[in-house]
Design a protein around this motif. Structure first.
Motif, PDB file in Angstrom:
ATOM      1  N   ASN A 236      24.409  45.975  29.865  1.00 23.48           N
ATOM      2  CA  ASN A 236      25.348  45.688  30.958  1.00 23.48           C
ATOM      3  C   ASN A 236      26.594  45.024  30.394  1.00 23.48           C
ATOM      4  N   LEU A 267      32.750  42.443  39.959  1.00 27.39           N
ATOM      5  CA  LEU A 267      32.067  43.742  39.862  1.00 27.39           C
ATOM      6  C   LEU A 267      30.761  43.604  39.105  1.00 27.39           C
ATOM      7  N   HIS A 268      30.565  42.473  38.453  1.00 28.92           N
ATOM      8  CA  HIS A 268      29.358  42.241  37.640  1.00 28.92           C
ATOM      9  C   HIS A 268      28.615  41.040  38.233  1.00 28.92           C
ATOM     10  N   GLY A 269      28.465  39.981  37.482  1.00 27.45           N
ATOM     11  CA  GLY A 269      27.642  38.876  37.976  1.00 27.45           C
ATOM     12  C   GLY A 269      28.269  38.118  39.126  1.00 27.45           C
ATOM     13  N   ALA A 296      35.201  50.751  52.786  1.00 25.99           N
ATOM     14  CA  ALA A 296      34.522  51.063  51.503  1.00 25.99           C
ATOM     15  C   ALA A 296      34.564  52.556  51.212  1.00 25.99           C
ATOM     16  N   ARG A 299      39.075  56.130  49.958  1.00 29.27           N
ATOM     17  CA  ARG A 299      39.412  56.172  48.523  1.00 29.27           C
ATOM     18  C   ARG A 299      40.747  55.519  48.243  1.00 29.27           C
ATOM     19  N   ARG A 304      35.435  47.453  47.885  1.00 26.26           N
ATOM     20  CA  ARG A 304      34.094  47.953  47.584  1.00 26.26           C
ATOM     21  C   ARG A 304      33.100  47.141  48.411  1.00 26.26           C
ATOM     22  N   LEU A 305      32.020  47.797  48.819  1.00 26.47           N
ATOM     23  CA  LEU A 305      30.973  47.077  49.534  1.00 26.47           C
ATOM     24  C   LEU A 305      30.196  46.283  48.483  1.00 26.47           C
ATOM     25  N   GLY A 307      27.560  44.261  46.433  1.00 26.05           N
ATOM     26  CA  GLY A 307      26.099  44.326  46.476  1.00 26.05           C
ATOM     27  C   GLY A 307      25.574  45.731  46.594  1.00 26.05           C
ATOM     28  N   LYS A 314      20.710  54.943  40.443  1.00 27.93           N
ATOM     29  CA  LYS A 314      21.162  55.917  41.454  1.00 27.93           C
ATOM     30  C   LYS A 314      20.106  56.038  42.545  1.00 27.93           C
ATOM     31  N   TYR A 355      28.123  59.053  53.080  1.00 28.89           N
ATOM     32  CA  TYR A 355      28.975  58.718  51.922  1.00 28.89           C
ATOM     33  C   TYR A 355      28.153  57.948  50.909  1.00 28.89           C
ATOM     34  N   PHE A 356      27.405  56.942  51.369  1.00 31.85           N
ATOM     35  CA  PHE A 356      26.628  56.110  50.447  1.00 31.85           C
ATOM     36  C   PHE A 356      25.483  56.913  49.849  1.00 31.85           C
ATOM     37  N   LEU A 361      24.690  55.191  46.481  1.00 28.45           N
ATOM     38  CA  LEU A 361      25.027  53.765  46.562  1.00 28.45           C
ATOM     39  C   LEU A 361      23.956  53.041  47.364  1.00 28.45           C
ATOM     40  N   ASP A 366      22.351  42.085  43.548  1.00 28.13           N
ATOM     41  CA  ASP A 366      23.182  41.010  44.107  1.00 28.13           C
ATOM     42  C   ASP A 366      23.208  40.980  45.623  1.00 28.13           C
ATOM     43  N   PHE A 387      22.929  33.291  38.074  1.00 32.11           N
ATOM     44  CA  PHE A 387      22.726  34.577  37.382  1.00 32.11           C
ATOM     45  C   PHE A 387      22.773  34.343  35.868  1.00 32.11           C
ATOM     46  N   ARG A 391      20.122  35.254  33.003  1.00 29.63           N
ATOM     47  CA  ARG A 391      20.439  36.293  32.007  1.00 29.63           C
ATOM     48  C   ARG A 391      20.444  35.778  30.581  1.00 29.63           C
TER      49      ARG A 391
HETATM   50  C1  SDX Z   1      25.466  43.950  38.336  1.00 27.78           C
HETATM   51  O1  SDX Z   1      25.246  47.070  34.461  1.00 27.78           O
HETATM   52  C2  SDX Z   1      24.355  46.326  34.964  1.00 27.78           C
HETATM   53  O2  SDX Z   1      23.191  46.472  34.675  1.00 27.78           O
HETATM   54  C3  SDX Z   1      24.849  45.221  35.904  1.00 27.78           C
HETATM   55  C4  SDX Z   1      23.767  44.390  36.558  1.00 27.78           C
HETATM   56  C5  SDX Z   1      23.002  43.587  35.557  1.00 27.78           C
HETATM   57  O3  SDX Z   1      21.838  43.272  35.812  1.00 27.78           O
HETATM   58  O4  SDX Z   1      23.626  43.177  34.526  1.00 27.78           O
HETATM   59  O5  SDX Z   1      22.855  45.245  37.245  1.00 27.78           O
HETATM   60  C6  SDX Z   1      24.346  43.390  37.530  1.00 27.78           C
HETATM   61  O6  SDX Z   1      26.580  43.824  37.921  1.00 27.78           O
HETATM   62  C7  SDX Z   1      25.163  44.717  39.588  1.00 27.78           C
HETATM   63  C8  SDX Z   1      26.434  45.338  40.259  1.00 27.78           C
HETATM   64  C9  SDX Z   1      27.107  44.242  41.070  1.00 27.78           C
HETATM   65  N1  SDX Z   1      28.418  44.698  41.510  1.00 27.78           N
HETATM   66  C10 SDX Z   1      28.678  44.985  42.811  1.00 27.78           C
HETATM   67  O7  SDX Z   1      27.826  44.956  43.710  1.00 27.78           O
HETATM   68  C11 SDX Z   1      30.126  45.335  43.092  1.00 27.78           C
HETATM   69  C12 SDX Z   1      30.200  46.580  43.987  1.00 27.78           C
HETATM   70  N2  SDX Z   1      29.758  47.725  43.202  1.00 27.78           N
HETATM   71  C13 SDX Z   1      30.789  48.576  42.631  1.00 27.78           C
HETATM   72  O8  SDX Z   1      31.935  47.904  42.195  1.00 27.78           O
HETATM   73  C14 SDX Z   1      30.217  49.613  41.668  1.00 27.78           C
HETATM   74  O9  SDX Z   1      29.144  50.191  42.293  1.00 27.78           O
HETATM   75  C15 SDX Z   1      29.828  49.183  40.267  1.00 27.78           C
HETATM   76  C16 SDX Z   1      30.948  48.558  39.543  1.00 27.78           C
HETATM   77  C17 SDX Z   1      28.657  48.271  40.304  1.00 27.78           C
HETATM   78  C18 SDX Z   1      29.413  50.464  39.512  1.00 27.78           C
HETATM   79  O10 SDX Z   1      30.497  51.272  39.571  1.00 27.78           O
HETATM   80  P1  SDX Z   1      30.627  52.566  38.608  1.00 27.78           P
HETATM   81  O11 SDX Z   1      29.340  52.987  38.061  1.00 27.78           O
HETATM   82  O12 SDX Z   1      31.714  52.302  37.642  1.00 27.78           O
HETATM   83  O13 SDX Z   1      30.978  53.636  39.650  1.00 27.78           O
HETATM   84  P2  SDX Z   1      32.430  53.936  40.103  1.00 27.78           P
HETATM   85  O14 SDX Z   1      33.194  52.663  40.358  1.00 27.78           O
HETATM   86  O15 SDX Z   1      32.994  54.923  39.152  1.00 27.78           O
HETATM   87  O16 SDX Z   1      32.163  54.580  41.531  1.00 27.78           O
HETATM   88  C19 SDX Z   1      31.638  55.888  41.615  1.00 27.78           C
HETATM   89  C20 SDX Z   1      31.968  56.311  43.033  1.00 27.78           C
HETATM   90  C21 SDX Z   1      33.442  56.080  43.368  1.00 27.78           C
HETATM   91  O17 SDX Z   1      33.808  57.020  44.386  1.00 27.78           O
HETATM   92  P3  SDX Z   1      34.622  58.366  43.911  1.00 27.78           P
HETATM   93  O18 SDX Z   1      35.932  57.831  43.309  1.00 27.78           O
HETATM   94  O19 SDX Z   1      33.745  59.060  42.905  1.00 27.78           O
HETATM   95  O20 SDX Z   1      34.816  59.103  45.218  1.00 27.78           O
HETATM   96  O21 SDX Z   1      31.221  55.485  43.939  1.00 27.78           O
HETATM   97  C22 SDX Z   1      32.132  54.694  44.711  1.00 27.78           C
HETATM   98  C23 SDX Z   1      33.465  54.705  44.006  1.00 27.78           C
HETATM   99  O22 SDX Z   1      34.514  54.568  44.932  1.00 27.78           O
HETATM  100  N3  SDX Z   1      31.571  53.351  44.776  1.00 27.78           N
HETATM  101  C24 SDX Z   1      31.643  52.573  45.842  1.00 27.78           C
HETATM  102  C25 SDX Z   1      30.936  51.415  45.506  1.00 27.78           C
HETATM  103  N4  SDX Z   1      30.484  51.514  44.247  1.00 27.78           N
HETATM  104  C26 SDX Z   1      30.878  52.718  43.799  1.00 27.78           C
HETATM  105  N5  SDX Z   1      32.240  52.737  47.047  1.00 27.78           N
HETATM  106  C27 SDX Z   1      32.108  51.710  47.917  1.00 27.78           C
HETATM  107  N6  SDX Z   1      31.432  50.566  47.674  1.00 27.78           N
HETATM  108  C28 SDX Z   1      30.835  50.382  46.476  1.00 27.78           C
HETATM  109  N7  SDX Z   1      30.160  49.248  46.228  1.00 27.78           N
END
Ligand code: SDX
Length: 445
Positions: A236, A267-269, A296, A299, A304-305, A307, A314, A355-356, A361, A366, A387, A391
């Motif tokens: 990660n 976007l991470h922790g 959310a 585009r 972003r939503l 959590g 996936k 969409y989700f 998604l 978190d 966190f 970790r």
């Molecule tokens: C952690 O890597 C790890 O293992 C991390 C972790 C760990 O234990 O260390 O698991 C801990 O960081 C968990 C994630 C916590 N973050 C969040 O909850 C923040 C919200 N999530 C997003 O920002 C997003 O899902 C990420 C950053 C977590 C992952 O994003 P990716 O893999 O880079 O995917 P992406 O941003 O390229 O999105 C792909 C598609 C996009 O749509 P399209 O442009 O393809 O149409 O999915 C959409 C995005 O817009 N999308 C979301 C979304 N997350 C992805 N749309 C709305 N809400 C979201 N949360």
């Protein structure tokens, strides 16, 4: 580390073909080994965010994002949450196997003996602005530990590492509680020899001369489970930062400080804090989740939503399922949390939305973490610190594995340059004219 070699990938470039070995991991994951690519073809690969790129082989953690599997040294986290403790899981991640009873007893004694923070460090905490973010304090103070605990003379490298990692595991927890007490202008509570790792943390956070803290075993168990499911997660963002910084052969304190900084981002922790802030926004606007789901999905809207979603999972994050059970365990201990109702309605609405579902998604670790932490009385701005404490064993294990890898190289990614071609120095008196003309032709990157 058993890596099977076998088939090859054949790359055809014009009239040339080269064969690149394919390596296969324990669970059948396959990768094209491109170590010879540039030397043989002059080409590099380009993969923003390393979505398709592995940085290392590792024997620490296995994640299957399609099936929602997470194992530490082969053991499913569900079993560890049910049968282990955070201290024992930390030993497992760092040492590669579960400890024998004597080893666990010794580890616990070392953690206890390392639990105090040098008294001269207390002044550092006193002088941070009261509204400093605890993650900024933690990252700074982890680096500062190095100054107060320099390398010990005459020890082997492995002895040195073991003492340092034990100090970090124990002192980071103490420093987190210290920063909380000091931020409130309260007296620091010292660790106690008679309390477990998790009970000590809760006591250091909430005990007070006028209101002695009652150790609630259910909350201690919940904290053990919370930290176990946070303990590691492959490469990660923050673990990759620890490996990258560690690849320069920097000391463990500095590498962990880098990982702490990387974890801070929303976007991470930092997502666990961002989730609560989002739920509070939903609640403050009348409790309707739909406008947030709509944003959310837009585009053109960077919202972003929080959590939801994950680079690897996936399907449902297996840790989110465990976190939900922890919620059920801790909430009866405290008055009901209105944000839980909002969270459950949001989860219900989002996980039914095409969409989700189309974007895979689902709630991640978190999504419910903040609800659990609120129930424990942890302030929102300390959620990401929680966190980080969880970790820490994973970061240490990743750093150790990297440092011990005979094939380890300094991490130095390449790039494709898209800036201006060869340019000359422009004397300052000529720049108004030169740059007005150039501005039409050159897009600043
Ligand atoms: C952690 O890597 C790890 O293992 C991390 C972790 C760990 O234990 O260390 O698991 C801990 O960081 C968990 C994630 C916590 N973050 C969040 O909850 C923040 C919200 N999530 C997003 O920002 C997003 O899902 C990420 C950053 C977590 C992952 O994003 P990716 O893999 O880079 O995917 P992406 O941003 O390229 O999105 C792909 C598609 C996009 O749509 P399209 O442009 O393809 O149409 O999915 C959409 C995005 O817009 N999308 C979301 C979304 N997350 C992805 N749309 C709305 N809400 C979201 N949360």
């Amino acid at each position: 580390m058993a890596i099977q070699k076998g088939e090859v990938a054949i790359l055809t470039l014009g009239d040339r073909t080269i064969e690149l070995p394919i390596i296969v991991g324990t669970e059948g994951e396959r990768a094209i080994d491109i170590a010879r690519l540039r030397k043989e073809t002059g080409l590099i690969t380009l993969d923003p965010g390393f979505v398709n790129t592995g940085s290392c082989v590792s024997a620490i953690t296995f994640v299957n994002g399609e099936q929602g599997i997470l194992r530490y040294r082969g053991i499913p986290i569900e079993e560890l949450v049910e049968k282990s403790s955070f201290v024992e899981t930390a030993y497992l991640l760092i040492n590669g196997r579960l400890p024998r009873q004597k080893e666990l007893n010794r580890f616990r004694v070392l953690l206890n003996d390392s639990s105090l923070v040098h008294e001269d460090m207390h002044a550092f905490f006193q002088h941070f602005p009261r509204d400093s973010h605890p993650m900024g304090i933690l990252s700074s103070m982890v680096t500062a530990l190095r100054s107060f605990y320099p390398d010990l003379e005459g020890l082997s490298q492995s002895e040195e590492v073991n003492i340092t990692l034990t100090r970090l595991l124990s002192k980071v927890r103490t420093m987190a509680a210290m920063s909380y007490k000091i931020s409130r202008g309260h007296k620091i509570v010292y660790p106690r020899e008679d309390l477990s790792y998790c009970a000590n943390f809760l006591n250091m956070m909430f005990d007070s001369p006028v209101r002695p803290y009652h150790i609630d075993d259910d909350l201690v168990d919940a904290l053990n489970a919370f930290w176990i499911i946070h303990a590691d997660h492959e490469q990660n963002c923050s673990s990759a930062a620890v490996r990258l910084v560690g690849s320069g052969r920097v000391n463990l304190y500095a590498a962990i400080s880098a990982g702490t900084a990387a974890l801070w981002g929303p976007l991470h922790g930092g997502a666990n804090q961002a989730v609560i802030e989002m739920l509070e926004d939903i609640q403050a606007t009348g409790g309707d989740c739909e406008p947030f789901i709509k944003r959310a999905k837009d585009r053109n809207d960077p919202f972003r939503l929080m959590g939801f979603g994950h680079r690897v999972y996936k399907t449902y994050d297996p840790r989110a399922k465990i976190m939900k059970k922890i919620v059920d365990r801790v909430l009866p201990k405290v008055q009901s949390d209105p944000l839980l109702d909002v969270a459950m309605r949001l989860e219900e609405a989002a996980t039914r939305d095409p969409y989700f579902l189309d974007h895979n998604l689902y709630p991640n670790i978190d999504f419910y973490a903040g609800i659990v932490l609120r129930a424990m009385g942890i302030p929102t701005n300390m959620f990401t610190v929680m966190f980080a404490i969880g970790r820490l064993p994973g970061w240490i294990a990743q750093w150790k594995e990297g440092a011990a890898d005979p094939n380890w190289k300094l991490h130095r990614p390449r790039q494709i340059y898209v800036g201006r071609p060869l340019a000359r120095y422009v004397p300052i008196e000529d720049r108004d004219e030169a740059y007005s003309a150039e501005a039409c032709s050159y897009n600043a990157y």
